[in-house]
Design a protein around this motif. Structure first.
Motif, PDB file in Angstrom:
ATOM      1  N   SER A   1       0.826  -1.201   0.000  1.00 48.22           N
ATOM      2  CA  SER A   1       0.000   0.000   0.000  1.00 48.22           C
ATOM      3  C   SER A   1       0.860   1.250   0.000  1.00 48.22           C
ATOM      4  O   SER A   1       1.914   1.297   0.638  1.00 48.22           O
ATOM      5  N   GLY A   2       0.365   2.264  -0.701  1.00 44.83           N
ATOM      6  CA  GLY A   2       0.952   3.582  -0.606  1.00 44.83           C
ATOM      7  C   GLY A   2       0.283   4.360   0.514  1.00 44.83           C
ATOM      8  O   GLY A   2       0.036   3.825   1.594  1.00 44.83           O
ATOM      9  N   HIS A   3      -0.048   5.617   0.229  1.00 41.58           N
ATOM     10  CA  HIS A   3      -0.604   6.536   1.214  1.00 41.58           C
ATOM     11  C   HIS A   3      -2.123   6.436   1.310  1.00 41.58           C
ATOM     12  O   HIS A   3      -2.737   7.127   2.110  1.00 41.58           O
ATOM     13  N   MET A   4      -2.716   5.570   0.491  1.00 44.85           N
ATOM     14  CA  MET A   4      -4.177   5.551   0.334  1.00 44.85           C
ATOM     15  C   MET A   4      -4.752   4.153   0.532  1.00 44.85           C
ATOM     16  O   MET A   4      -5.491   3.642  -0.298  1.00 44.85           O
ATOM     17  N   SER A   5      -4.443   3.522   1.647  1.00 45.83           N
ATOM     18  CA  SER A   5      -4.907   2.142   1.842  1.00 45.83           C
ATOM     19  C   SER A   5      -6.421   2.031   1.821  1.00 45.83           C
ATOM     20  O   SER A   5      -6.963   0.978   1.470  1.00 45.83           O
ATOM     21  N   MET A   6      -7.130   3.095   2.175  1.00 43.88           N
ATOM     22  CA  MET A   6      -8.600   3.019   2.137  1.00 43.88           C
ATOM     23  C   MET A   6      -9.117   2.832   0.719  1.00 43.88           C
ATOM     24  O   MET A   6     -10.236   2.354   0.526  1.00 43.88           O
ATOM     25  N   MET A   7      -8.290   3.165  -0.279  1.00 42.29           N
ATOM     26  CA  MET A   7      -8.639   2.894  -1.674  1.00 42.29           C
ATOM     27  C   MET A   7      -7.817   1.748  -2.258  1.00 42.29           C
ATOM     28  O   MET A   7      -8.341   0.935  -3.028  1.00 42.29           O
ATOM     29  N   GLU A   8      -6.544   1.682  -1.899  1.00 44.99           N
ATOM     30  CA  GLU A   8      -5.667   0.653  -2.469  1.00 44.99           C
ATOM     31  C   GLU A   8      -5.956  -0.728  -1.899  1.00 44.99           C
ATOM     32  O   GLU A   8      -5.963  -1.720  -2.636  1.00 44.99           O
ATOM     33  N   HIS A   9      -6.155  -0.810  -0.600  1.00 40.59           N
ATOM     34  CA  HIS A   9      -6.417  -2.094   0.058  1.00 40.59           C
ATOM     35  C   HIS A   9      -7.463  -1.900   1.156  1.00 40.59           C
ATOM     36  O   HIS A   9      -7.163  -2.040   2.347  1.00 40.59           O
ATOM     37  N   PRO A  10      -8.711  -1.570   0.781  1.00 40.93           N
ATOM     38  CA  PRO A  10      -9.725  -1.262   1.790  1.00 40.93           C
ATOM     39  C   PRO A  10      -9.991  -2.395   2.773  1.00 40.93           C
ATOM     40  O   PRO A  10     -10.221  -2.138   3.953  1.00 40.93           O
ATOM     41  N   GLN A  11      -9.950  -3.649   2.310  1.00 43.68           N
ATOM     42  CA  GLN A  11     -10.220  -4.752   3.228  1.00 43.68           C
ATOM     43  C   GLN A  11      -9.096  -4.896   4.252  1.00 43.68           C
ATOM     44  O   GLN A  11      -9.354  -5.150   5.433  1.00 43.68           O
TER      45      GLN A  11
END
Length: 265
Positions: free
Chosen positions: A240-250
């Motif tokens: 994940s980068g800085h945006m885990s809520m979009m990159e890896h939400p689960q």
């Protein structure tokens, strides 16, 4: 979205209030909005009451008309939570939202049961970071918010996701375009002026969650994991980068739920 006018700074705050159970506040990052959490809200709302605001100057919220430091963000979000009849809540702040959360932990500790920093840090900007903030302010003044957002958003994602998550990057850009020019400038000034709050992490004994992205180009994991204590849980999200809520939400949701399950209210 609901809207509430806050008294201290006379700002309209737009927010979502979804689910039932323990109150959880989700605060987005710079040039974001509550929409940053669109993928994790459905995964969390069965477990908690989620209060998800648009921070001042962002999304559908009003823009401050005077200098507005990080402490003002914290004071206003605390007022919002209190106005909803919530005496204590768990706060999770992404990036800028983490800076706000730390300020609230320092100034409004009685209203915070536990908190988490998601891709954020207790460190202040260094000299290079402060100079970059000034350049960003000038860029926004010269060209407006859209070109600035177009340059910013791809850097928030892990390098390997720039080509594979084109749709999500475009979604994040569209969210960023809703940030007002004045709101972005005042927020950059606020982030540039924030103090070192590692002492807050050191002093506070409530449960604390620190989440970092393995491939975060904005805030490296060592800047997030700045304090080690028994009450602090550290989670590194692989890939994940800085945006885990979009990159890896689960993966982010799993980390938040595991943390929440260990809190005795």
């Amino acid at each position: 979205m609901k809207t509430k006018k806050l008294t201290k700074h006379a700002i309209d705050i737009a927010y979502r209030d979804e689910g039932q159970g323990m109150p959880v506040v989700l605060l987005h990052g710079f040039c974001g909005s509550s929409a940053y959490f669109d993928e994790i809200v459905p995964l969390l709302r069965g477990k908690a009451r989620l209060i998800v605001p648009d921070l001042p100057g962002h999304g559908q919220s009003g823009t401050p008309t005077a200098p507005y430091p990080i402490e003002s963000f914290a004071d206003d979000i605390s007022e919002l939570i209190e106005s909803l009849g919530i005496p204590k809540a768990i706060w999770f702040g992404h990036s800028l939202g983490g800076y706000v959360t730390l300020a609230a932990a320092e100034r409004h500790a009685a209203g915070i049961t536990a908190y988490g920093l998601i891709h954020s840090t207790a460190y202040p900007d260094d000299d290079k970071g402060k100079e970059t903030r000034l350049k960003s302010i000038q860029t926004i003044r010269d060209t407006g918010i859209q070109p600035f957002v177009d340059g910013l958003i791809p850097k928030l994602f892990a390098p390997e996701h720039v080509q594979t998550m084109v749709d999500k990057i475009e979604t994040a850009k569209k969210i960023g375009y809703t940030t007002t020019t004045e709101g972005a400038i005042r927020t950059l000034e606020a982030m540039r002026g924030r103090p070192d709050r590692n002492a807050v992490l050191e002093a506070v004994n409530c449960p604390i969650l620190l989440v970092a992205g393995e491939s975060d180009q904005i805030i490296k994991p060592d800047k997030t994991f700045s304090v080690n204590k028994d009450n602090i849980t550290q989670v590194l999200i692989q890939g994940s980068g800085h945006m885990s809520m979009m990159e890896h939400p689960q993966r982010l949701t799993d980390a938040l739920l595991a943390f929440l399950s260990d809190i005795n209210l």
